[in-house]
Write an enzyme that holds these catalytic residues in place. Sequence first.
Site, short mmCIF file in Angstrom:
data_model
loop_
_atom_site.label_atom_id
_atom_site.label_comp_id
_atom_site.label_asym_id
_atom_site.label_seq_id
_atom_site.Cartn_x
_atom_site.Cartn_y
_atom_site.Cartn_z
N SER A 27 0.82 -1.21 0.00
CA SER A 27 0.00 0.00 0.00
C SER A 27 0.86 1.26 0.00
O SER A 27 1.91 1.33 0.63
CB SER A 27 -0.88 0.00 1.24
N LYS A 51 -3.61 2.04 -2.19
CA LYS A 51 -3.33 3.22 -1.36
C LYS A 51 -4.40 3.37 -0.28
O LYS A 51 -5.60 3.21 -0.55
CB LYS A 51 -3.32 4.45 -2.28
N LEU A 79 -1.15 10.46 3.70
CA LEU A 79 -2.29 9.59 3.38
C LEU A 79 -3.23 10.17 2.34
O LEU A 79 -4.45 9.95 2.38
CB LEU A 79 -3.04 9.22 4.68
N CYS A 136 -2.02 5.61 12.54
CA CYS A 136 -2.68 6.91 12.46
C CYS A 136 -3.04 7.37 13.86
O CYS A 136 -3.37 6.55 14.71
CB CYS A 136 -3.98 6.80 11.66
N LYS A 171 -1.97 -4.17 9.72
CA LYS A 171 -0.58 -3.83 9.36
C LYS A 171 0.07 -3.19 10.57
O LYS A 171 -0.26 -2.05 10.94
CB LYS A 171 -0.57 -2.89 8.16
N ASN A 198 4.97 -1.58 8.94
CA ASN A 198 4.80 -0.28 8.30
C ASN A 198 6.14 0.46 8.37
O ASN A 198 7.11 -0.06 8.92
CB ASN A 198 3.69 0.50 9.03
N THR A 199 6.20 1.68 7.85
CA THR A 199 7.45 2.44 7.91
C THR A 199 7.81 2.77 9.35
O THR A 199 6.95 2.78 10.23
CB THR A 199 7.34 3.76 7.13
#
Lengths: 313, 271
Positions: A27, A51, A79, A136, A171, A198-199
């Site tokens: 994503s 995305k 995002l 988030c 994730k 994730n990052t």
Amino acid sequence: MPEPTRNPDLTVKVGSLALSNPVMLASGTVGYGDEISKFVSLDKLGGIVVKGLSLEPVRGNRPRRIAETPGGMLNSIGLQNIGVEAFVEEKLPKLRQYDTCVVANIWGTTVDDYAGVAARLDREEGVHALELNVSCPNIKEGGISFGTDARQLHRVTSAARAATSKPLWVKLAPGVTDIGLLARAAEEAGADALSAINTIRGMMVDVARREPVLSTVFGGYSGPGLLPVALYLLFEVKRATPLPLIGIGGINELDHVLQFMTIGASAVQVGTANFYNPGFTGKMVDELIEWCAQHDVDSIEELVGSLQLPAGF
Amino acid sequence: MLEKRLVVDSVRHLNARCFVVAFRSGEVAAAARAGQFLMVSVTDAIDPLLRRPMAFCELLGPVTARTGFSILVERTGRGTTLMSRLQPETELEVLAPLGTAFRPPSDAEDQCCLVMGGVGSAPFPLLAGDLIAAGHDVTAFIGGRTADHLLCADDLDRLGARVVLATDDGSAGHHGLVTEPLQHHLDEATGGVTVYSCGPTPMMRAVDDIARARGLPHQVSLEAPMACGIGVCLSCVVPVQEADGGWSYQRICREGPVFDADSLIWEHPDA
């Protein structure tokens, strides 16, 4: 006499979902598949994770949104996305035509947002699974990231679980003290699989200007430098939960795909490599077929979780 | 769009910072249009990781049988420093052509003003050649801090453009901003004019003020750090005016790099 050509079985299962092979697009690195499909046929891949979608369209952060780092990059896109409704209307019809698994990455800033996007996609044919982006901030809980607090993660996963009968992936975010704790919270809340990672947060400084390079000061670090961190965290997740896993982080060659699978990933997602080598994932599938043939592997699932640890570990 | 492994034909150093890299590829050159760009790898290793966006500067060989193309590069960081040391016959990964091209003037009689600053000269030799071949009168306004920062003057002169120079320190041409001789030229001009610009944002913005005040069509070529060049990373966005009065982000790599200056919002809306 040359070996007869073999046809290794590349199919893998992520819970109830069967993928034609373990190579997926991550994503945030391939939009909704329009552009990348000029470089790799989506039919050739195990899946595409689109995305991250929110209830409403999101413009994203003001530039500057990217910084190169040694062995990787930082991003702070914010995002940006067209919103779940436009995705269903404009992008999904095209994605349905491909013979690949379409996974919708979804996010929000409240628990209800997540549930709303999940509910909207639940009735859509051609969305094979949902992946929660939990990196988030929860604006109703003082901005604490859903993904760094087990209680919050449990709540948001439960809400999404209640809103959809589709396979639900979470994730995981890497910036936590004990990723196993978060993995178990997601499992208890009803996740079907976990993707990791994730990052990871990072920043770079423009010394001449005495300013951060990114407009948002810090951003998400990705790219080859992330690989050992991602492999280790996947290993910790594997030790914490029996759920199927999807490995993400720093994949830059076939050996990296195989390392994730050996640890226990049923599939992998390729992210940043799509930026500097848009045809990369197609090449990975070709090389995987060749590798199986060369190593007498009839089914790639044999590799999943085959890691041998030293005695006493 | 082509994804190719291309061979470096030559590297020509213009001064201590700037250089021109020529690549052999008739195929890419035949597909390239003025204003478009390519993404080029710096190394086969993973550091520096990302390809660099570079404008097509000139197409090489005869019009009917192109043999290659060149890019103009300024050494600003690690990637471009490594590129400055490229040797002929080196192979690099190239994705091209990308993005939008400059459009010809809507009036075939228009004269064209090309306004450029520093390495912003990069796309103009190719554009000037096309415009001159189509019969337009072309004046190139080239600005820079010093004489050493004026790029492509000889190329533009060779192609048949009128060349006007301006430097901040007066070491070549007009002593002052490049927009000053542009203003003067427009004061004297008769007939229609189409303006093209590429360079530092304050320069393009000043050119836009001048063009807007006179009602002249103005196309700008923008650049921004980008990871992919194909529209998926969403790094290279700029705020653009929408018809309904609102604004949205557009991607320099896909909706640009050439934009109608009218559509751009120079002052970021959230500022």
